[in-house]
Scaffold this active site. Structure first.
Site, mmCIF file in Angstrom:
data_model
loop_
_atom_site.group_PDB
_atom_site.id
_atom_site.type_symbol
_atom_site.label_atom_id
_atom_site.label_comp_id
_atom_site.label_asym_id
_atom_site.label_seq_id
_atom_site.Cartn_x
_atom_site.Cartn_y
_atom_site.Cartn_z
ATOM 1 N N ASP A 146 -3.006 5.082 -1.573
ATOM 2 C CA ASP A 146 -2.658 5.570 -2.912
ATOM 3 C C ASP A 146 -3.896 6.108 -3.642
ATOM 4 O O ASP A 146 -5.037 5.853 -3.243
ATOM 5 C CB ASP A 146 -2.045 4.397 -3.700
ATOM 6 C CG ASP A 146 -1.110 4.835 -4.806
ATOM 7 O OD1 ASP A 146 -1.097 6.035 -5.148
ATOM 8 O OD2 ASP A 146 -0.395 3.968 -5.359
ATOM 9 N N ASP B 15 6.799 9.168 -7.583
ATOM 10 C CA ASP B 15 7.110 7.858 -8.163
ATOM 11 C C ASP B 15 8.477 7.872 -8.817
ATOM 12 O O ASP B 15 8.991 6.822 -9.210
ATOM 13 C CB ASP B 15 6.060 7.475 -9.213
ATOM 14 C CG ASP B 15 4.883 6.761 -8.578
ATOM 15 O OD1 ASP B 15 4.965 6.438 -7.385
ATOM 16 O OD2 ASP B 15 3.882 6.533 -9.276
HETATM 17 C C1 DGJ Z 1 1.677 4.511 -7.455
HETATM 18 C C2 DGJ Z 1 2.585 4.629 -6.286
HETATM 19 O O1 DGJ Z 1 3.136 5.893 -6.215
HETATM 20 C C3 DGJ Z 1 3.643 3.544 -6.374
HETATM 21 O O2 DGJ Z 1 4.571 3.689 -5.356
HETATM 22 C C4 DGJ Z 1 2.960 2.216 -6.306
HETATM 23 O O3 DGJ Z 1 2.353 2.090 -5.054
HETATM 24 C C5 DGJ Z 1 1.946 2.110 -7.415
HETATM 25 N N1 DGJ Z 1 1.049 3.212 -7.438
HETATM 26 C C6 DGJ Z 1 1.154 0.844 -7.268
HETATM 27 O O4 DGJ Z 1 0.135 0.767 -8.162
#
Ligand code: DGJ
Length: 731
Positions: free
Chosen positions: A480, A550
Site C-alpha cells: 500500500d 477503496d
Molecule cells: C488503503 C487501502 O486501499 C485499504 O484497502 C486499506 O488497506 C487501508 N489503506 C489500510 O490502511
C-alpha cells in the site's frame, strides 16, 4: 519475419505487422518526420511527404533559404527546445553556457531482434526474439555532441508499439536534462477528441472525453505517483469513434511517478502529443559520458473503436509486461479484514472470520493494516515491520499457521515507503524521512515519506520485510501507499541534483520491488495506493494485480472498473464484495449486485463474515462456486464494454473465452422506474456460427442472435440491480 524496413533511397523507416504500419522519414537537413501510424499498408510510395508551403512566421532551417520548409510545421518524431519549432518540445537540455538549444539531426539507425530491457525501469519484454523487432534511431546535435536514441519496438502480433528515448551526453561538458519525453507524435488532418482517466481517492479513472482544441491541454500528475487524479494514459480518437467503430490511438506510460501528456493543437490544426516524465521540478545532471533513459510508453492503434484498443493494451500488458509467475494462474478468492475490523482486532477476533471463510470456500485470508508496531490507529508504527505483540501474542507465524491449517492461504498488508513520527524507525533514523531542511514536513494521513531514493533506507526496509515475510509464511502481499509526495528534497544530494528527487524516488521503489519480488517469487504481490492511486502499466511489471479503489460500492465501482478497463486487463483489477450500507457511499445495494460487479474482476470479500445474515452467508457459498466456474474466463478472456455507466442508467460488459466457447455477460441498472422504457443488451465477440446455452434458463441462442438482436433486459422495480449471465457453446 521482417517487421522493420529501412528504404535508404527514400529515407523511410517502415515498421509493420499484420495489423499496423508506422512510417518515419528522414527529411532535408536530417530532420526526422512522422509520416503515419495506423492500419497496415504493404508499401509506401512517398505520397505523405509533407507539402512544402511558405507559412508566415514559421521560419526555416539555419543556413537555408527555402521558405517552404519549416521545423515549426513539419510533423516531427522528436523535437527539441531552441530550434525553429514553437510547439511543445520533447527534449530540453540546459548546457554549461546556459543555452537550451539543440538541433537533433538523424545520425544512424540499428534494427535488432527482440526487445531490450531498460535498466532500472519497468519495460515490455518478449520470450523469444522473433516476437518483436526494435528500431533504434540515433539523433545527434552537431554543436554539443549530445545524442538521443529513439527506441521503437513493434510486436509481431499486436497493434502495439513500445517507444522510449535515451539521451546520451557525448559532449565534453556537464549538462542538465530538464525534459526528456518518452514520445512525441504529431498528427496532421485529425479532428480529435481526447479521452483521459481522471479521478480522486475512492473515485478513480472515470472516463472523460472532450475536444482537442487550439492551444495546449495537459493531463498530468505532480504528486510523485501516477495518482488517483490523472491516470498515465490518454487516447486520441476521431469524433465518431465509439466502443466498436472509428480510429483510436491509445498511449499508456509504463511509469509510476510524475507524468505529463501534453496535447497541443497548432496554428494549422495539427496535433502534437508529447508524453513522459513530468518536467516539473525535474533536472537530471549528466556529466560527460553519462546517459538518461526515459520510461517506456505503449502506443495502441485500433480502427474498430475503443474495445479493440483496450484489448491490444490488455494483451500486451498481460503477455509482455507482467512478469509474476502468477500471471496465468487463477487468482485466489480472498477475504480481507480491513472493512471488517479496521484497526480493531486481535488474533482471537480474527479466527472466527477465518473459520467462516473456510466454511464458505474462500481461498485466502488477508490481514490488512494494524498488525505491526503498536498500531491501533493511523497515528503510529509505519516503518516498524515487527508484529504487534498485543494483537498476536504468539507471533504472526502462529496466526499464519492457523490460517494455513484451515486450508486457506495467508496474505499480509505492508506500506513499505512510509514512516510515522511515532515509530522506532523515526526515533533511530529521523534523517530517513523526506523533508526540506529547516521546514516542517507536511503530514498526510498522519504519515511521512521515507526517501526511497537512498540505498541505506531501502536496505533497512528490505531487511525488515524479508524477516517478517518469512516469519509470517506469507502467500500474498498487499503493498500500500497512503499519501502523495511533498517536501521533495534528498538530504544526500547536492543542490544541483535536487531536480532528480521525484524520479530517483520511484526508481528506488522499483529497485525495492525488484529485490523483494526476486527474493519471494512464490508470493503473489498486489499493488495498492489508497486503492488505485498507482494503477499503472509500470506497476504491472512488478505486481500482477492492483486494488482498483477503496470505493467498494457496487454502483461507483461500475464507473471505476469501466474506466480502468480502457487500458488495464481484468486479471490486474481486484474487486471485493463489501457490507451495506457501503462504507464509502452509504448506499445499500443488493448482495447479487455486489457479487456481479466484484466478480467482474479478481474477486474477493471485504467484510466481517461473522456478522452476516444466514441468507447472505449462503449467498457467499453460491458466489464462490459461481466465480470458480467462470474465474479463468473472467480473468483471462477477452473483455468487451457494451454500455457505459457514464452515458445512462445502465452498464453492461461481457467476457469471451479465447476459443469463443464460453461467455459471461454482466448487466446493471442504477435506478428503477414505474414505467420503464424497454432496453436491450447485445453481446460482442462471440462466434456468430456457434450456439450458446444460457446456463440458468437453458435457452439456446445463436451467437449471431446474441450479438445482433440481443435480448431484453429484465424489467425491475428495485434500484441498483445487476445480473450475470453465463453462456456455453453447445456442439
Ligand atoms: C488503503 C487501502 O486501499 C485499504 O484497502 C486499506 O488497506 C487501508 N489503506 C489500510 O490502511
Amino acid at each position: 519475419m521482417t517487421l522493420i524496413e529501412f528504404n535508404e533511397t527514400q529515407g523511410i523507416f517502415h515498421l509493420h505487422n499484420s495489423k499496423i504500419s508506422y512510417l518515419i522519414s528522414v527529411e532535408e537537413g536530417g530532420l526526422l518526420s512522422h509520416l503515419y501510424f495506423g492500419k497496415k499498408v504493404k508499401d509506401y510510395h512517398g505520397q505523405m511527404r509533407y507539402p512544402r508551403v511558405d507559412r508566415g512566421f514559421s521560419g526555416n532551417l539555419p543556413g537555408t533559404f527555402d521558405r517552404t520548409y519549416s521545423p515549426d510545421t513539419l510533423p516531427r518524431e522528436f523535437s527539441s527546445a531552441g530550434e525553429m519549432d514553437y510547439r511543445t518540445p520533447a527534449v530540453l537540455v540546459r548546457q554549461e553556457n546556459g543555452a537550451n538549444a539543440l538541433a537533433l539531426r538523424y545520425k544512424s539507425y540499428q534494427i535488432s531482434a527482440g526487445k531490450p530491457s531498460l535498466p532500472g525501469l519497468p519495460a515490455t519484454f518478449v520470450q523469444n526474439d522473433n516476437e518483436a523487432q526494435t528500431l533504434t534511431i540515433t539523433l545527434a546535435d552537431e554543436v554539443t555532441g549530445i545524442e538521443v536514441d529513439l527506441l521503437y519496438t513493434i510486436f509481431a502480433n499486436q497493434a502495439v508499439i513500445a517507444r522510449s528515448s535515451k539521451l546520451r551526453n557525448e559532449s565534453d561538458q556537464t549538462i542538465y536534462v530538464e525534459k526528456l519525453a518518452s514520445l512525441e507524435m504529431d498528427f496532421v488532418d485529425k479532428d480529435f477528441d481526447v479521452i483521459c482517466l481522471p479521478g480522486a481517492h475512492a473515485n478513480e479513472r472515470h472516463l472523460e472525453r472532450g475536444a482537442v482544441n487550439f492551444g495546449k491541454q495537459s493531463f498530468a500528475s505532480l504528486r510523485g505517483s501516477s495518482s488517483h487524479h490523472m491516470n498515465p494514459f490518454i487516447a486520441l480518437v476521431d469524433k465518431k469513434t465509439d466502443e466498436f467503430q472509428g480510429e483510436a490511438y491509445g498511449f499508456a506510460l509504463v511509469y509510476s511517478g510524475n507524468h505529463n501528456f501534453e496535447v497541443e493543437k497548432d496554428q494549422l490544426a495539427q496535433v502534437r502529443l508529447v508524453a513522459g516524465i513530468n518536467d516539473f521540478n525535474f533536472s537530471w545532471k549528466l556529466v560527460a559520458g553519462e546517459s538518461f533513459q526515459a520510461p517506456e510508453i505503449l502506443l495502441a492503434y485500433s480502427d474498430t473503436g475503443l474495445n479493440q484498443m483496450s484489448q491490444a493494451f490488455h494483451k500486451t500488458i498481460h503477455n509482455n509486461l507482467v512478469r509474476s509467475k502468477f500471471k496465468n494462474e487463477e487468482r485466489p478468492i480472498l477475504v480481507n479484514n480491513w472493512e471488517a475490523t479496521y484497526f480493531d482486532y486481535d488474533e482471537e477476533k480474527l479466527k472466527p472470520i477465518v473459520d467462516e471463510a473456510k466454511d464458505m470456500g474462500i481461498e485466502m485470508f488477508v490481514l490488512d493494516d494494524g498488525w505491526f508496531g503498536h498500531r491501533d490507529d493511523d497515528n503510529s508504527s509505519l516503518g516498524d515491520w515487527k508484529v504487534y505483540q498485543k494483537k498476536f501474542p504468539q507471533g504472526i507465524g502462529h496466526f499464519a499457521d492457523y490460517v494455513h491449517a484451515q486450508g486457506l492461504k495467508f496474505g499480509l498488508w505492508v506500506e513499505p515507503e512510509m514512516v510515522s513520527f511515532d515509530s522506532d524507525l523515526y526515533q533511530q533514523h529521523p534523517d530517513y524521512l523526506m523533508q526540506v531542511p529547516g521546514r516542517a514536513p507536511s503530514p498526510s494521513r498522519n504519515q511521512y515519506l521515507l526517501d526511497m531514493g537512498r540505498e541505506e533506507v531501502r536496505q533497512n526496509i528490505y531487511d525488515q520485510l524479508v524477516k517478517v515475510f518469512k516469519e509470517a509464511k506469507v502467500d500474498y502481499i498487499k503493498w500500500d501507499m497512503n499519501r502523495n509526495m511533498s517536501d521533495v528534497f534528498a538530504s544526500d544530494l547536492p543542490s544541483d541534483q535536487q531536480g532528480q528527487v521525484y524520479h530517483r524516488y520511484i526508481l528506488g521503489v522499483y529497485k525495492l520491488m525488484e529485490d523483494l519480488t526476486a527474493e519471494f517469487p512464490n508470493i503473489l504481490f498486489e499493488g495498492c495506493s489508497g486503492g488505485g492511486g498507482r494503477f499503472d502499466a509500470g506497476w504491472a511489471y512488478y505486481m500482477p494485480q492492483i486494488w482498483a479503489s477503496d470505493n467498494t460500492d457496487a454502483i461507483a465501482r461500475q464507473t471505476i472498473q469501466y474506466g480502468t478497463s480502457l487500458v488495464y486487463p481484468v486479471s490486474m483489477t481486484t474487486a471485493h464484495v463489501s457490507a451495506i450500507p457501503n462504507h464509502q457511499t452509504g448506499r445499500k445495494t443488493p448482495f447479487d449486485t455486489r457479487g456481479a460487479i466484484a466478480m467482474s474482476g479478481v474477486f474477493g470479500y471485504e467484510l466481517d463474515l461473522t456478522k452476516m445474515s444466514q441468507a447472505d452467508k449462503d449467498q457467499v457459498k453460491v458466489q464462490v462456486k459461481q466465480y470458480q466456474a467462470i474465474r479463468s474466463l473472467v480473468q483471462f478472456g477477452d473483455f468487451y464494454r457494451l454500455k457505459s455507466p457514464s452515458e445512462g442508467n445502465q452498464t453492461a460488459w461481457n467476457f469471451v473465452s479465447a476459443d469463443k466457447k464460453e461467455a459471461v455477460l454482466v448487466t446493471a441498472q442504477v435506478l428503477a422506474y414505474a414505467q420503464p422504457y424497454l432496453t436491450k443488451t447485445k453481446l460482442a465477440g462471440l462466434d456468430p456460427d456457434k450456439y450458446y446455452q444460457d446456463q440458468e434458463t437453458k435457452v439456446i441462442y445463436g451467437g449471431d442472435e446474441l450479438m445482433n438482436l440481443g435480448f431484453y433486459d429484465p424489467v425491475v422495480h428495485e434500484d441498483y440491480t445487476a445480473k450475470m449471465y453465463h453462456f456455453k457453446a453447445i456442439d
